[in-house]
Structures are given as C-alpha cells and as structure tokens.
Design a protein around this motif. Structure first.
Motif, PDB file in Angstrom:
ATOM      1  N   UNK A 178       0.829  -1.198   0.000  1.00  0.00           N
ATOM      2  CA  UNK A 178       0.000   0.000   0.000  1.00  0.00           C
ATOM      3  C   UNK A 178       0.867   1.253   0.000  1.00  0.00           C
ATOM      4  N   UNK A 179       1.948   1.233   0.754  1.00  0.00           N
ATOM      5  CA  UNK A 179       2.857   2.382   0.763  1.00  0.00           C
ATOM      6  C   UNK A 179       3.478   2.591  -0.610  1.00  0.00           C
ATOM      7  N   UNK A 180       3.840   1.491  -1.279  1.00  0.00           N
ATOM      8  CA  UNK A 180       4.422   1.603  -2.621  1.00  0.00           C
ATOM      9  C   UNK A 180       3.403   2.152  -3.606  1.00  0.00           C
ATOM     10  N   UNK A 181       2.164   1.686  -3.503  1.00  0.00           N
ATOM     11  CA  UNK A 181       1.099   2.234  -4.357  1.00  0.00           C
ATOM     12  C   UNK A 181       0.932   3.733  -4.113  1.00  0.00           C
ATOM     13  N   UNK A 182       0.906   4.104  -2.844  1.00  0.00           N
ATOM     14  CA  UNK A 182       0.701   5.504  -2.493  1.00  0.00           C
ATOM     15  C   UNK A 182       1.854   6.375  -2.995  1.00  0.00           C
ATOM     16  N   UNK A 183       3.074   5.875  -2.890  1.00  0.00           N
ATOM     17  CA  UNK A 183       4.239   6.608  -3.415  1.00  0.00           C
ATOM     18  C   UNK A 183       4.091   6.827  -4.912  1.00  0.00           C
ATOM     19  N   UNK A 184       3.668   5.793  -5.604  1.00  0.00           N
ATOM     20  CA  UNK A 184       3.481   5.879  -7.057  1.00  0.00           C
ATOM     21  C   UNK A 184       2.398   6.903  -7.397  1.00  0.00           C
ATOM     22  N   UNK A 185       1.305   6.886  -6.643  1.00  0.00           N
ATOM     23  CA  UNK A 185       0.227   7.847  -6.874  1.00  0.00           C
ATOM     24  C   UNK A 185       0.706   9.269  -6.615  1.00  0.00           C
ATOM     25  N   UNK A 186       1.480   9.440  -5.543  1.00  0.00           N
ATOM     26  CA  UNK A 186       1.994  10.770  -5.221  1.00  0.00           C
ATOM     27  C   UNK A 186       2.935  11.282  -6.306  1.00  0.00           C
ATOM     28  N   UNK A 187       3.756  10.390  -6.847  1.00  0.00           N
ATOM     29  CA  UNK A 187       4.657  10.774  -7.943  1.00  0.00           C
ATOM     30  C   UNK A 187       3.865  11.259  -9.152  1.00  0.00           C
ATOM     31  N   UNK A 188       2.645  10.718  -9.319  1.00  0.00           N
ATOM     32  CA  UNK A 188       1.799  11.112 -10.440  1.00  0.00           C
ATOM     33  C   UNK A 188       0.959  12.347 -10.177  1.00  0.00           C
ATOM     34  N   UNK A 189       1.122  12.964  -9.011  1.00  0.00           N
ATOM     35  CA  UNK A 189       0.404  14.204  -8.719  1.00  0.00           C
ATOM     36  C   UNK A 189      -0.721  14.090  -7.723  1.00  0.00           C
ATOM     37  N   UNK A 190      -0.984  12.900  -7.209  1.00  0.00           N
ATOM     38  CA  UNK A 190      -2.064  12.726  -6.236  1.00  0.00           C
ATOM     39  C   UNK A 190      -1.669  13.381  -4.915  1.00  0.00           C
ATOM     40  N   UNK A 191      -2.587  14.178  -4.368  1.00  0.00           N
ATOM     41  CA  UNK A 191      -2.336  14.867  -3.101  1.00  0.00           C
ATOM     42  C   UNK A 191      -3.269  14.417  -1.982  1.00  0.00           C
ATOM     43  N   UNK A 192      -4.352  13.771  -2.350  1.00  0.00           N
ATOM     44  CA  UNK A 192      -5.278  13.250  -1.340  1.00  0.00           C
ATOM     45  C   UNK A 192      -5.481  11.762  -1.570  1.00  0.00           C
TER      46      UNK A 192
END
Length: 447
Positions: A178-192
C-alpha cells in the motif's frame, strides 16, 4: 485498438477499473470515451442492491447495441454482476463475449484478446485469493486525489448484504504494498488519498494479528507529497482509541470519518446482524467528538428493513435528530436473493420504505443546511477541483467533503488556480449543502 471502460458502483470497484486500465495500457491499447469509436467495451459491473444490478444489466444491453451501430467487436462484463450472475449473463445477454470475476482483474488483457479472437471465455479466481494489486493504475479521478483500496472482502455477514458472496472474506493488502502504491500515486500528482475497503477499521487483523490501521496511516502520512488522507467505511464498533488518537495527532489525516451505522433501533440492528447497540453507537460518537471537536461525521442508514415497525422508525428518527450527523444518506432496503434478510417475515412495502427515507432526508437536510450556515466566518483549507465556466469562481472541497458524496466550496477569486491546488478560504455564505467563500492570505485555519 480503442477500449472504452464503464465503471459502475462503488469507489472500490473504481480502483479495480483503474488497475485494469493500467494493465491494458501496458499492452498498447488506447482508450476512448466515445462508444461509437470503441473496438472493445468493458463494463465493470455492480450488484450490491437491486438498482445497481438493474443499472449494470441495462448498461450491458446498451453497449451491446454498438455491435450493430458502431465499430464494437468485443463486449466484456467484469466485476460483481459478472461474478454473481455468470450463468444468467451468458444466457440472457449473448452479446457479452467474455466475463471477468472480481478476483480475476489481472486476466483482463487475456479476456480482451480472447474476445477479439472470437473465443471469449470466463475468467474467475478463488474468492479468497490474495487481493490483486497493480501499481500502474490509470487514475480516472482527475489526478489530484485517488482511492487506495486497503483490503478486499468482508467477514461481518450482515443479513442484507451480498458482498461476501461476490468479494470473499476479509483480506488485507500488505502495508508495504500500500505504501508503494501511495508513493506511485503521489509521484503522479495525487495529493489526497482516500482509504477504502468494505471495512477499513479491521485492516491488518488477518496479516498482523491486530488492527493496524493506525500504523498504516502513519506510514502513509510520511509520504512527502500527500497532503490529505481521508478514511471511509469505518465500522463503529471497531473504532479504537488508538485510531482516534492517530487521527487527532497526525495533521495530514482529515478530521472526517465515514461510519455506516444502518439503524438505531436495537431490534432492527440485531436482525441486520450488526454488532453495536444504540447505546454503544451513542458512546462511540460522543467519544470521537469529545476527542476531535471539529470532526465531520458521515453515516448511512437503511429504511424499511424487514420487521421495521413504526416505533423502530420513530426511534431512528429521534436518534438522527439528536446526533446531528454532518453528512447522512438513506437507502430504502433492497431485498437481495441468497441473503438471510430476503427470507425474513414482515417485509416492508416499497412505498413505506421510500416515505421513511424521505422523512429522514428531510430531517437531515435541515441539520445540514444549518451546519453549512454555521461555517460562515471560518477560514478553511480547500482543495481546488475545477473552475466554473466563464466565471472567476472555482469549485473546491474542504476536509469536510469527500468527492462525489458531499458538498462543495465555491471560491470567488481572480487568481489563476489548477485542480489540486490548496488555498485558504474565508467562508462568507452558504447555499443549501454548499459553501461560498473567498481566498485569504492569513488567518487561523479550523482544519
């Protein structure tokens, strides 16, 4: 080859859709939102309640028409309806070329290829298999927020619910993944990040031997570019002091909890298979509000459950009036086959279910409008969602607003902003469920 996806149902289903899109993108498929331009259409279906089932069936039938009027070569049914009604879909909608069950989303590419070749098969996996996880998602929510599904399935066995039959038992997704998924999402611009599951509060019990949502929240809060973390689907009786303390302590976690309680009459709650009594619900809600005074609480209710008497309903009505939830939705009971509630005596007439829903929503409307009015004069942090066409007005959300289900904050400003920007806003007025405000540079933020 152009693929069009139609994602129906809940946000957990949307995560599956985004993962399937990611798998197909890696294989070189392109995507379209125009049915007439699609070579392949995938409908990720829902069957949680009767209305959702009918919507899924109708959508499949509508998409099948493009085999006659468009360039459609293959139609794929995925998700909950495909899982639960495999035989019926094959018999009644022969235009469907392939089926993909809830646990088989990793086989979407194979299913599409087989369908195009005219040999479409049925793709299913054990309902209690480890949840499929694919990091290369195609985020469809605009890019600035995304849902993070932290578990699959459910063990609660509420008497009205079909989820265990189409999603299996509760299985948590490992924290590291889940942390890896979240890191990937954040790299793509996700803030929430919006944490979802059939039940988020039991996260980790199966993997780590204890409720581990607080530890997951702390790990996710450590991701630099994530600004907000929102938690949905918290079963009230599973909320711990540790979880409340984590929410209160960690500034990135929104002071917002979605706590589906379904009813407040103890006799109805027992028949529903719910674990908490009304007294316990009151204690839980009061405890959360005492520790986190600015918490925004959302809940959902079912009207007209089998055996619900007028006295039961009046008890629920009083409870809603006294609790003054910030956000509340009501759904008339849907009689689902193969559930214990479907065979219970004293089924309530549809007209009664609907009238009781309407009474509760009218009561809640007055509460919500008053709470919106009370926000005037407060300064809040808001996330920009978009702009009103041809006006110097932006649409935003506060920590009190989950996407698609809650209200909006309309911000008057001549500034140039983009979706995902965070701004401080002075609330100046309200319009029913929505707020109106203007950007300020300084001031104490209640969020």
């Amino acid at each position: 080859m152009n693929i069009m996806f139609v994602s129906l149902g809940c946000d957990k289903n949307l995560v599956d859709t985004e993962m399937m899109l990611g798998l197909l993108r890696k294989k070189g498929y392109t995507f379209t939102e125009d049915e007439s331009e699609a070579d392949i259409i995938v409908v990720n279906t829902c069957c949680f309640i009767g209305d959702a089932r009918e919507e899924s069936i109708q959508t499949l039938l509508e998409m099948a028409e493009y085999k006659k009027t468009g360039r459609l070569k293959a139609l794929v049914a995925a998700g909950c309806l495909a899982q639960r009604y495999q035989k019926e879909i094959r018999e009644e909608i022969p235009e469907v070329d392939a089926l993909v069950g809830t646990m088989a989303i990793g086989e979407i590419t194979k299913a599409v290829e087989e369908a195009l070749a005219g040999s479409g098969g049925d793709h299913y996996r054990d309902l209690n298999a480890a949840p499929a996880v694919y990091r290369d998602r195609v985020v469809t929510t605009g890019g600035h927020y995304a849902y993070l599904k932290i578990a699959e399935g459910c063990n609660k066995r509420c008497t009205y619910c079909v989820i265990p039959k189409v999603r299996g038992d509760y299985r948590s997704i490992p924290m590291e993944e889940l942390a890896a998924q979240a890191e990937k999402l954040a790299e793509g611009g996700v803030k929430e990040l919006i944490l979802v599951a059939q039940e988020t509060t039991l996260y980790g019990v199966d993997l780590y031997g204890k409720k581990s949502l607080p530890q997951l929240l702390e790990k996710l809060a450590g991701i630099r570019d994530i600004r907000w973390i929102r938690i949905l689907y918290c079963y009230p009786e599973e909320i711990t002091e540790e979880l409340i303390e984590t929410i209160a302590r960690e500034p990135k976690i929104c002071h917002y909890l979605d706590i589906p309680i379904q009813h407040a009459s103890d006799s109805v709650l027992r028949r529903m298979g719910r674990r908490a009594t009304q007294a316990q619900l009151r204690g839980i809600i009061e405890g959360i509000r005492e520790r986190i005074p600015d918490i925004c609480l959302r809940t959902t209710l079912i009207s007209g459950f089998p055996g619900e008497t007028q006295e039961d309903f009046e008890e629920l009505y009083r409870f809603v009036n006294e609790m003054e939830f910030d956000r509340l939705g009501v759904f008339p009971y849907s009689r689902e086959e193969d559930t214990p509630a479907a065979d219970m005596p004293d089924q309530v007439e549809e007209s009664v279910k609907e009238s009781r829903r309407d009474e509760l929503m009218e009561l809640q409307q007055a509460v919500a409008f008053e709470k919106a009015e009370d926000m005037a004069g407060h300064i809040v942090t808001a996330m920009i969602e978009g702009r009103v066409a041809d006006e110097d007005v932006y649409v935003a959300r506060t920590y009190r607003d989950a996407p698609d289900v809650d209200g909006y904050l309309f911000v008057n400003t001549g500034a140039s902003l983009i979706s995902g920007d965070f701004v401080k806003v002075l609330v100046t007025d309200s319009n029913e469920y929505d707020l109106i405000g203007e950007i300020v540079e300084d001031g104490e933020d209640i969020s």
